[in-house]
Write a protein that holds these residues in place. Structure first.
Motif, PDB file in Angstrom:
ATOM      1  N   LEU A 150      23.061 -13.635  31.417  1.00  0.00           N
ATOM      2  CA  LEU A 150      22.903 -13.855  30.258  1.00  0.00           C
ATOM      3  C   LEU A 150      23.699 -12.867  29.098  1.00  0.00           C
ATOM      4  CD1 LEU A 150      19.022 -14.485  30.315  1.00  0.00           C
ATOM      5  CD2 LEU A 150      21.216 -16.581  30.063  1.00  0.00           C
ATOM      6  N   LEU A 151      23.313 -11.657  29.182  1.00  0.00           N
ATOM      7  CA  LEU A 151      23.998 -10.706  28.590  1.00  0.00           C
ATOM      8  C   LEU A 151      25.279 -10.839  28.278  1.00  0.00           C
ATOM      9  CD1 LEU A 151      24.105  -8.376  27.005  1.00  0.00           C
ATOM     10  CD2 LEU A 151      24.297  -6.386  28.730  1.00  0.00           C
ATOM     11  N   ALA A 185      19.015  -7.229  25.087  1.00  0.00           N
ATOM     12  CA  ALA A 185      19.185  -6.166  26.518  1.00  0.00           C
ATOM     13  C   ALA A 185      18.443  -5.183  26.654  1.00  0.00           C
ATOM     14  CB  ALA A 185      20.470  -5.266  26.264  1.00  0.00           C
ATOM     15  N   GLN A 186      17.561  -4.850  25.454  1.00  0.00           N
ATOM     16  CA  GLN A 186      16.487  -4.342  25.995  1.00  0.00           C
ATOM     17  C   GLN A 186      15.464  -5.239  26.768  1.00  0.00           C
ATOM     18  OE1 GLN A 186      15.412  -2.990  21.477  1.00  0.00           O
ATOM     19  NE2 GLN A 186      15.408  -1.162  23.055  1.00  0.00           N
ATOM     20  N   GLU A 242      21.067  -8.122  17.316  1.00  0.00           N
ATOM     21  CA  GLU A 242      20.290  -8.856  17.881  1.00  0.00           C
ATOM     22  C   GLU A 242      21.045  -8.829  19.957  1.00  0.00           C
ATOM     23  OE1 GLU A 242      18.711 -12.679  19.739  1.00  0.00           O
ATOM     24  OE2 GLU A 242      18.246 -11.191  17.874  1.00  0.00           O
ATOM     25  N   VAL A 243      21.994  -8.637  19.954  1.00  0.00           N
ATOM     26  CA  VAL A 243      22.555  -7.806  21.394  1.00  0.00           C
ATOM     27  C   VAL A 243      21.511  -6.911  22.040  1.00  0.00           C
ATOM     28  CG1 VAL A 243      24.852  -6.863  23.248  1.00  0.00           C
ATOM     29  CG2 VAL A 243      24.648  -8.441  21.663  1.00  0.00           C
ATOM     30  N   TRP A 244      21.158  -5.558  20.997  1.00  0.00           N
ATOM     31  CA  TRP A 244      20.420  -4.911  21.392  1.00  0.00           C
ATOM     32  C   TRP A 244      19.175  -5.136  22.092  1.00  0.00           C
ATOM     33  CZ3 TRP A 244      20.816   0.119  23.747  1.00  0.00           C
ATOM     34  CH2 TRP A 244      19.141   0.201  23.856  1.00  0.00           C
ATOM     35  N   ARG A 245      18.250  -5.962  21.044  1.00  0.00           N
ATOM     36  CA  ARG A 245      17.309  -6.487  21.188  1.00  0.00           C
ATOM     37  C   ARG A 245      16.809  -6.878  22.580  1.00  0.00           C
ATOM     38  NH1 ARG A 245      16.340  -6.702  15.312  1.00  0.00           N
ATOM     39  NH2 ARG A 245      17.389  -9.388  16.206  1.00  0.00           N
ATOM     40  N   PHE A 303      21.019   3.380  25.253  1.00  0.00           N
ATOM     41  CA  PHE A 303      21.905   2.541  26.276  1.00  0.00           C
ATOM     42  C   PHE A 303      21.246   1.943  27.077  1.00  0.00           C
ATOM     43  CE2 PHE A 303      22.639   6.676  27.712  1.00  0.00           C
ATOM     44  CZ  PHE A 303      22.635   6.641  28.717  1.00  0.00           C
ATOM     45  N   ILE A 304      22.216   0.841  27.719  1.00  0.00           N
ATOM     46  CA  ILE A 304      21.628  -0.144  28.637  1.00  0.00           C
ATOM     47  C   ILE A 304      23.079  -0.308  29.366  1.00  0.00           C
ATOM     48  CG2 ILE A 304      20.987  -2.467  29.136  1.00  0.00           C
ATOM     49  CD1 ILE A 304      18.902  -2.336  27.127  1.00  0.00           C
TER      50      ILE A 304
END
Length: 291
Positions: free
Chosen positions: A121-122, A160-161, A155-158, A108-109
């Motif tokens: 950006l996120l 955010a990482q 895509e959002v997870w990548r 999790f982020i």
């Protein structure tokens, strides 16, 4: 639909089991505690407690003999079980959530994991994704060039990482690079500055692609609503034809009636064109994600 977010939400690894993801999503304070270094308490008895109980049972064995020790042991076990059952359910649940969050700390982020620029950006990316997933054309299954429910969260997870990685690297860079660098050697640090800037531009481009997709979907949504409304009107075309025929000569009414049909076809063409544009935007996003 164009939801605007100024603060991003927690991002979870989309591959987490649904039950785990639900628990983590509903426990933001515990996620922050884990990120701050909180350690869950052991689930079993502490070593000190084990030592005390063992010593007590040994003394009982010497004083009362084997049967007395068994009886006392049963009482101790029953008392411990009663205490466990009578414990505060909220505290037990909090400990369970803390253990779960600690076990998945890398999946999790939090907004706090990002600096201001990366948080923006996120938030933009999450706004775009919320707009697509909440659209009528997506709900109707018309955007079949991309499986939004799977691809967009991934895509959002990548993203955010990578934003978290950029935040960490940029913070470390600021700690290492002195602020008062002499002009004659300042150029030595420029490749590192350029690397950070290129990474930021690349991530910004990915967010912009998401936003372009969301804009195309919003347009498709607007045309889809008009298309559906027109479908209702088309069912009532005979009523309009009757009105025209009753208020004008037949030779004047016919062009008006023909125009109704032509306008309906025009809207239908615009609708299909807008869906095609949205699909192309989704396909471009998909190609970027695969790169």
């Amino acid at each position: 639909m164009d939801p605007r977010r100024t603060v991003p939400e927690v991002v979870l690894d989309p591959d987490l089991p649904a039950s785990v993801a639900g628990t983590l999503r509903s426990s933001p304070a515990i996620l922050r505690a884990v990120r701050a270094g909180a350690v869950p308490p052991p689930s079993g008895p502490t070593p000190g407690m084990v030592l005390v109980v063992t010593s007590f049972l040994l003394v009982a064995l010497m004083v009362t003999g084997p049967w007395g020790m068994v009886a006392i042991g049963a009482v101790v076990a029953a008392f411990g079980g009663t205490q466990a059952l009578a414990g505060d359910p909220k505290r037990r649940d909090a400990r369970r959530r803390l253990r779960l969050a600690a076990a998945h700390a890398g999946r999790f982020i939090l907004p706090e994991d990002l600096d201001a620029g990366c948080r923006e950006l996120l938030a933009r990316a999450q706004s775009a994704v919320a707009g697509v997933l909440g659209s009528q054309v997506n709900g109707a299954g018309l955007l079949d060039a991309i499986d939004n429910s799977v691809t967009l969260p991934a895509e959002v997870w990548r993203l955010a990482q990578r934003l978290a990685d950029l935040t960490r690297t940029r913070a470390e860079h600021d700690r290492i690079v002195p602020r008062d660098v002499p002009d004659d050697i300042a150029g030595v640090f420029s490749p590192y500055d350029d690397a950070l800037d290129r990474a930021r531009r690349s991530l910004t481009s990915r967010v912009t692609t998401l936003e372009e997709y969301a804009r195309e979907v919003r347009r498709a949504d607007a045309v889809y609503r008009a298309y559906r409304q027109l479908g209702v009107l088309r069912e009532r075309t005979p009523d309009y034809e009757r009105l025209l025929a009753a208020t004008a000569e037949d030779r004047l009414a016919v062009p008006h009636i023909d125009r109704l049909g032509l306008q309906a076809k025009d809207v239908e063409r615009v609708f299909h064109a807008s869906i095609d544009e949205a699909r192309r935007a989704g396909g471009h996003l998909l190609s970027l994600a695969a790169a």
